[in-house]
Design a protein around this motif. Structure first.
Motif, PDB file in Angstrom:
ATOM      1  N   ASN A  63       0.827  -1.208   0.000  1.00  0.00           N
ATOM      2  CA  ASN A  63       0.000   0.000   0.000  1.00  0.00           C
ATOM      3  C   ASN A  63       0.861   1.258   0.000  1.00  0.00           C
ATOM      4  OD1 ASN A  63      -2.430  -1.454   0.062  1.00  0.00           O
ATOM      5  ND2 ASN A  63      -2.342  -1.646   2.299  1.00  0.00           N
ATOM      6  N   GLU A  64       2.047   1.162   0.607  1.00  0.00           N
ATOM      7  CA  GLU A  64       2.935   2.318   0.647  1.00  0.00           C
ATOM      8  C   GLU A  64       3.361   2.747  -0.757  1.00  0.00           C
ATOM      9  OE1 GLU A  64       2.957   0.115   4.399  1.00  0.00           O
ATOM     10  OE2 GLU A  64       3.350  -0.434   2.308  1.00  0.00           O
ATOM     11  N   LEU A  65       3.514   1.781  -1.656  1.00  0.00           N
ATOM     12  CA  LEU A  65       3.894   2.098  -3.029  1.00  0.00           C
ATOM     13  C   LEU A  65       2.773   2.857  -3.741  1.00  0.00           C
ATOM     14  CD1 LEU A  65       6.121   1.681  -5.160  1.00  0.00           C
ATOM     15  CD2 LEU A  65       4.965  -0.423  -5.824  1.00  0.00           C
ATOM     16  N   LEU A  66       1.544   2.447  -3.526  1.00  0.00           N
ATOM     17  CA  LEU A  66       0.415   3.142  -4.143  1.00  0.00           C
ATOM     18  C   LEU A  66       0.239   4.539  -3.555  1.00  0.00           C
ATOM     19  CD1 LEU A  66      -2.125   0.155  -4.169  1.00  0.00           C
ATOM     20  CD2 LEU A  66      -0.601   0.895  -6.005  1.00  0.00           C
ATOM     21  N   ASP A 112       3.050  11.580  -5.509  1.00  0.00           N
ATOM     22  CA  ASP A 112       3.800  12.116  -6.649  1.00  0.00           C
ATOM     23  C   ASP A 112       2.912  12.656  -7.755  1.00  0.00           C
ATOM     24  OD1 ASP A 112       6.170  11.519  -5.425  1.00  0.00           O
ATOM     25  OD2 ASP A 112       6.418   9.576  -6.417  1.00  0.00           O
ATOM     26  N   GLY A 113       1.609  12.559  -7.591  1.00  0.00           N
ATOM     27  CA  GLY A 113       0.696  13.147  -8.558  1.00  0.00           C
ATOM     28  C   GLY A 113       0.110  12.188  -9.569  1.00  0.00           C
ATOM     29  N   CYS A 114       0.291  10.891  -9.389  1.00  0.00           N
ATOM     30  CA  CYS A 114      -0.263   9.914 -10.324  1.00  0.00           C
ATOM     31  C   CYS A 114      -1.754   9.713 -10.040  1.00  0.00           C
ATOM     32  CB  CYS A 114       0.457   8.569 -10.195  1.00  0.00           C
ATOM     33  SG  CYS A 114       2.158   8.606 -10.784  1.00  0.00           S
ATOM     34  N   GLY A 115      -2.542   9.731 -11.101  1.00  0.00           N
ATOM     35  CA  GLY A 115      -3.956   9.423 -10.966  1.00  0.00           C
ATOM     36  C   GLY A 115      -4.183   7.922 -10.893  1.00  0.00           C
ATOM     37  N   GLU A 116      -5.449   7.540 -10.802  1.00  0.00           N
ATOM     38  CA  GLU A 116      -5.779   6.120 -10.681  1.00  0.00           C
ATOM     39  C   GLU A 116      -5.352   5.341 -11.920  1.00  0.00           C
ATOM     40  OE1 GLU A 116      -6.894   4.463  -8.189  1.00  0.00           O
ATOM     41  OE2 GLU A 116      -7.320   6.107  -6.810  1.00  0.00           O
ATOM     42  N   ILE A 117      -5.627   5.885 -13.094  1.00  0.00           N
ATOM     43  CA  ILE A 117      -5.307   5.168 -14.331  1.00  0.00           C
ATOM     44  C   ILE A 117      -3.801   5.051 -14.503  1.00  0.00           C
ATOM     45  CG2 ILE A 117      -5.490   5.228 -16.846  1.00  0.00           C
ATOM     46  CD1 ILE A 117      -8.185   6.573 -16.538  1.00  0.00           C
ATOM     47  N   ARG A 118      -3.084   6.142 -14.263  1.00  0.00           N
ATOM     48  CA  ARG A 118      -1.626   6.112 -14.421  1.00  0.00           C
ATOM     49  C   ARG A 118      -0.980   5.183 -13.393  1.00  0.00           C
ATOM     50  NH1 ARG A 118       2.346  11.458 -14.604  1.00  0.00           N
ATOM     51  NH2 ARG A 118       4.238  10.338 -15.280  1.00  0.00           N
ATOM     52  N   THR A 119      -1.474   5.196 -12.174  1.00  0.00           N
ATOM     53  CA  THR A 119      -0.942   4.296 -11.141  1.00  0.00           C
ATOM     54  C   THR A 119      -1.173   2.844 -11.525  1.00  0.00           C
ATOM     55  OG1 THR A 119      -1.337   5.953  -9.421  1.00  0.00           O
ATOM     56  CG2 THR A 119      -1.067   3.665  -8.712  1.00  0.00           C
ATOM     57  N   PHE A 120      -2.372   2.576 -12.013  1.00  0.00           N
ATOM     58  CA  PHE A 120      -2.686   1.191 -12.394  1.00  0.00           C
ATOM     59  C   PHE A 120      -1.826   0.739 -13.566  1.00  0.00           C
ATOM     60  CE2 PHE A 120      -5.184  -1.797 -14.980  1.00  0.00           C
ATOM     61  CZ  PHE A 120      -5.386  -2.809 -14.057  1.00  0.00           C
TER      62      PHE A 120
END
Length: 293
Positions: free
Chosen positions: A184-187, A193-201
């Motif tokens: 969870n710490e990575l997410l 850092d500003g990543c949205g849900e789609i970019r994170t996924f």
């Protein structure tokens, strides 16, 4: 002197024990290797029999005792096989299996990640229903499924063969179990850092799920390629037949040409071997990661 004698006896005993253990270990390795070789030959032999049978005449193929290697190989079986629309059947099988593989991997990855990492009402209930759906054999839901496809006008179409298989419960379950291993710490760091849900996924979750996706891709492709029963019910025309279904139609009512059937089986096995070879590394990693977890 007495202490020195006891020490020498102890060293000699240890050396004999180590030597005995080494011999026992070597014998175990030899026996294990022989068993593995015999097991490999046992599983490879049917494939060898199919390949050699594809080059045998009908009389030779049913001869007893069997001819283990074709002494007079022929190509008549392949000529008879390709006198049918085999390329069309092969395209149908490959298109359906590939489409299901891509769609199942994408839907399973997204659904599994949501069930594992997102908190929302009804999450546990959805997972329970998913597990219950895994216990249902496909034959149980085939009649209502066919009724729905008939109402939609999807019988004897690619949509009717591909779309019902996309929501595979096992795929969602597999992706959920692997998604739980993502820290969870990575997410949270990606979100900071500003990543949205789609970019994170796409940039974080998908790379970490590659081993599981490789295993799921192999499972999906092989199941779709060999899904004879569903394809038999949904298809109607010769043009929409898949390769296993088309080869089965070449079996006569009173006579079976085993050489042609084996040639078709050999042709049908090639794509599965290629797919397994391409995803073998990811498949192995996916299985071992699951076992370690």
């Amino acid at each position: 002197m007495k202490a020195q004698s006891q020490l020498n006896m102890k060293k000699k005993f240890n050396r004999s024990s180590n030597k005995k253990w080494f011999h026992e270990l070597s014998a175990f390795k030899i026996i294990a290797t022989l068993l593995l070789i015999l097991s490999a030959l046992f599983f490879v032999f049917p494939f060898y029999w199919i390949i050699t049978g594809a080059f045998k005449a009908q009389v030779v193929a049913i001869t007893i005792p069997p001819e283990w290697f074709p002494l007079k190989p022929i190509l008549d079986n392949w000529v008879t096989l390709f006198s049918n629309p085999v390329w069309r059947w092969t395209f149908n099988s490959f298109f359906i299996a590939s489409s299901e593989m891509i769609a199942v991997c994408f839907v399973s990855a997204t659904a599994g990640f949501v069930l594992a990492k997102k908190v929302f009402p009804g999450r546990k209930l959805i997972f329970i229903v998913l597990i219950a759906a895994m216990a249902l054999p496909k034959q149980v839901i085939l009649v209502p499924l066919f009724t729905m496809l008939a109402d939609f006008g999807w019988v004897d179409t690619y949509k009717g063969l591909i779309i019902p298989a996309i929501g595979w419960p096992f795929g969602v379950f597999l992706m959920k179990q692997f998604s739980q291993t993502i820290p969870n710490e990575l997410l949270e760091a990606a979100k900071i850092d500003g990543c949205g849900e789609i970019r994170t996924f796409w940039h974080i979750v998908i790379p970490m799920l590659k081993p599981a996706l490789g295993a799921l891709a192999i499972f999906t492709f092989m199941l779709s390629w060999n899904d004879y029963f569903s394809q038999l019910v949904i298809t109607r025309s010769t043009e929409m037949m898949t390769l296993p279904l088309g080869i089965a139609t070449m079996q006569g009512e009173h006579k079976t040409d085993y050489g042609v059937m084996m040639a078709g089986a050999a042709l049908a096995s090639v794509p599965m071997i290629v797919i397994f070879t391409l995803f073998q590394k990811s498949f192995t990693q996916g299985i071992t990661m699951g076992s370690v977890k």
